[in-house]
Design an enzyme around this catalytic site. Sequence first.
Site, short mmCIF file in Angstrom:
data_model
loop_
_atom_site.label_atom_id
_atom_site.label_comp_id
_atom_site.label_asym_id
_atom_site.label_seq_id
_atom_site.Cartn_x
_atom_site.Cartn_y
_atom_site.Cartn_z
N PRO A 165 27.36 -34.02 -59.54
CA PRO A 165 27.80 -32.67 -59.88
C PRO A 165 26.69 -31.62 -59.89
O PRO A 165 25.58 -31.88 -60.34
CB PRO A 165 28.39 -32.84 -61.29
CG PRO A 165 27.85 -34.12 -61.80
CD PRO A 165 27.65 -34.99 -60.60
N ASN A 166 27.05 -30.47 -59.37
CA ASN A 166 26.21 -29.27 -59.33
C ASN A 166 25.07 -29.33 -58.31
O ASN A 166 24.37 -28.34 -58.11
CB ASN A 166 25.64 -28.92 -60.72
CG ASN A 166 26.74 -28.63 -61.71
OD1 ASN A 166 27.59 -27.80 -61.46
ND2 ASN A 166 26.75 -29.33 -62.84
N ARG A 199 20.38 -22.92 -58.01
CA ARG A 199 20.50 -23.37 -59.40
C ARG A 199 19.13 -23.67 -60.01
O ARG A 199 18.36 -24.45 -59.43
CB ARG A 199 21.32 -24.66 -59.35
CG ARG A 199 21.39 -25.43 -60.61
CD ARG A 199 21.92 -26.83 -60.35
NE ARG A 199 22.06 -27.51 -61.62
CZ ARG A 199 22.01 -28.82 -61.76
NH1 ARG A 199 21.86 -29.61 -60.72
NH2 ARG A 199 22.13 -29.35 -62.95
N TYR A 230 14.57 -27.26 -60.09
CA TYR A 230 15.06 -28.04 -58.94
C TYR A 230 14.56 -27.56 -57.59
O TYR A 230 14.84 -28.18 -56.56
CB TYR A 230 16.60 -28.06 -58.96
CG TYR A 230 17.16 -28.70 -60.21
CD1 TYR A 230 16.85 -30.03 -60.52
CD2 TYR A 230 17.99 -28.00 -61.08
CE1 TYR A 230 17.34 -30.63 -61.67
CE2 TYR A 230 18.50 -28.59 -62.24
CZ TYR A 230 18.17 -29.91 -62.52
OH TYR A 230 18.65 -30.51 -63.65
N ASN A 277 21.84 -39.68 -56.41
CA ASN A 277 21.42 -38.81 -57.50
C ASN A 277 22.70 -38.52 -58.30
O ASN A 277 23.50 -37.67 -57.90
CB ASN A 277 20.80 -37.51 -56.98
CG ASN A 277 20.30 -36.65 -58.13
OD1 ASN A 277 20.63 -36.89 -59.30
ND2 ASN A 277 19.49 -35.64 -57.82
N ALA A 328 24.24 -35.07 -63.69
CA ALA A 328 24.55 -35.16 -65.13
C ALA A 328 25.24 -36.47 -65.49
O ALA A 328 25.11 -36.95 -66.63
CB ALA A 328 25.41 -33.97 -65.54
N GLU A 361 18.26 -45.05 -57.41
CA GLU A 361 18.60 -43.83 -58.16
C GLU A 361 17.46 -42.82 -58.00
O GLU A 361 16.29 -43.19 -58.16
CB GLU A 361 18.75 -44.22 -59.64
CG GLU A 361 18.97 -43.05 -60.59
CD GLU A 361 18.94 -43.50 -62.05
OE1 GLU A 361 18.92 -44.72 -62.34
OE2 GLU A 361 18.91 -42.61 -62.92
N HIS A 402 16.01 -38.67 -58.77
CA HIS A 402 16.13 -37.39 -59.48
C HIS A 402 15.06 -36.44 -58.98
O HIS A 402 13.89 -36.85 -58.82
CB HIS A 402 15.96 -37.58 -60.99
CG HIS A 402 17.00 -38.47 -61.56
ND1 HIS A 402 18.29 -38.05 -61.79
CD2 HIS A 402 16.97 -39.78 -61.91
CE1 HIS A 402 19.00 -39.06 -62.26
NE2 HIS A 402 18.23 -40.13 -62.34
N ARG A 435 11.98 -34.10 -69.87
CA ARG A 435 12.88 -32.97 -70.17
C ARG A 435 13.56 -33.19 -71.53
O ARG A 435 13.05 -33.90 -72.38
CB ARG A 435 13.87 -32.80 -69.02
CG ARG A 435 13.15 -32.48 -67.69
CD ARG A 435 14.11 -32.24 -66.58
NE ARG A 435 14.99 -31.11 -66.87
CZ ARG A 435 16.12 -30.84 -66.20
NH1 ARG A 435 16.49 -31.63 -65.20
NH2 ARG A 435 16.86 -29.80 -66.51
C1 DQA Z 1 18.98 -34.42 -62.00
C2 DQA Z 1 18.62 -34.53 -63.48
C3 DQA Z 1 19.87 -34.52 -64.36
O1 DQA Z 1 19.51 -34.62 -65.73
C4 DQA Z 1 20.64 -33.23 -64.16
O2 DQA Z 1 21.84 -33.24 -64.91
C5 DQA Z 1 20.88 -32.92 -62.74
C6 DQA Z 1 19.86 -33.21 -61.73
C7 DQA Z 1 17.74 -34.29 -61.10
O3 DQA Z 1 17.87 -34.49 -59.90
O4 DQA Z 1 16.64 -33.97 -61.59
O5 DQA Z 1 21.92 -32.34 -62.39
O6 DQA Z 1 19.67 -35.60 -61.62
#
Ligand code: DQA
Length: 142
Positions: free
Chosen positions: A9-10, A17, A22, A71, A74, A95, A97, A104
């Site tokens: 998501p997002n 964003r 990011y 990835n 959230a 996985e 990120h 964080r």
């Molecule tokens: C994320 C880290 C997550 O905590 C966050 O909710 C994201 C992006 C990252 O790529 O750093 O949406 O997965």
Amino acid sequence: MKILVINGPNLNLLGKREKDIYGTETIESINGDISKAASGRSVEVEFYQSNHEGDIVDKINQTDATGILINPAAYTHTSVAIHDAIKAKEVPTVEVHLSNIYAREEFRHKSLIAPVVTGQVSGFGKNSYILGFEALVELLNS
Ligand code: DQA
């Protein structure tokens, strides 16, 4: 060899964003760099992005990929359903990120996904994807 790249998501909003966290790269440009890393190797890559937990579970259940790069965004911190789907699938999964989730907010320090993946790359921006992809290809080749 086929690798499924899943963005949660997002991540469709990358580039717009929270750029300080990011970066300015879009998901299309990250996917383009993964495709470049794949070229010249006998690896097929499929890209998938969804903002919906159940859709990501369905995708993992149904894929014929031999490896998964994910990835979970959230859902990393909340999703027992994605944890269970990866565990049930039994294909090597990495996985990734963009940000260092351990540096964080405290709620990001726990990944429900980490116990069921082969490994995790966190904190290298776009390069988290490239490093994770390279590691997965090596693993699938070995
Ligand atoms: C994320 C880290 C997550 O905590 C966050 O909710 C994201 C992006 C990252 O790529 O750093 O949406 O997965």
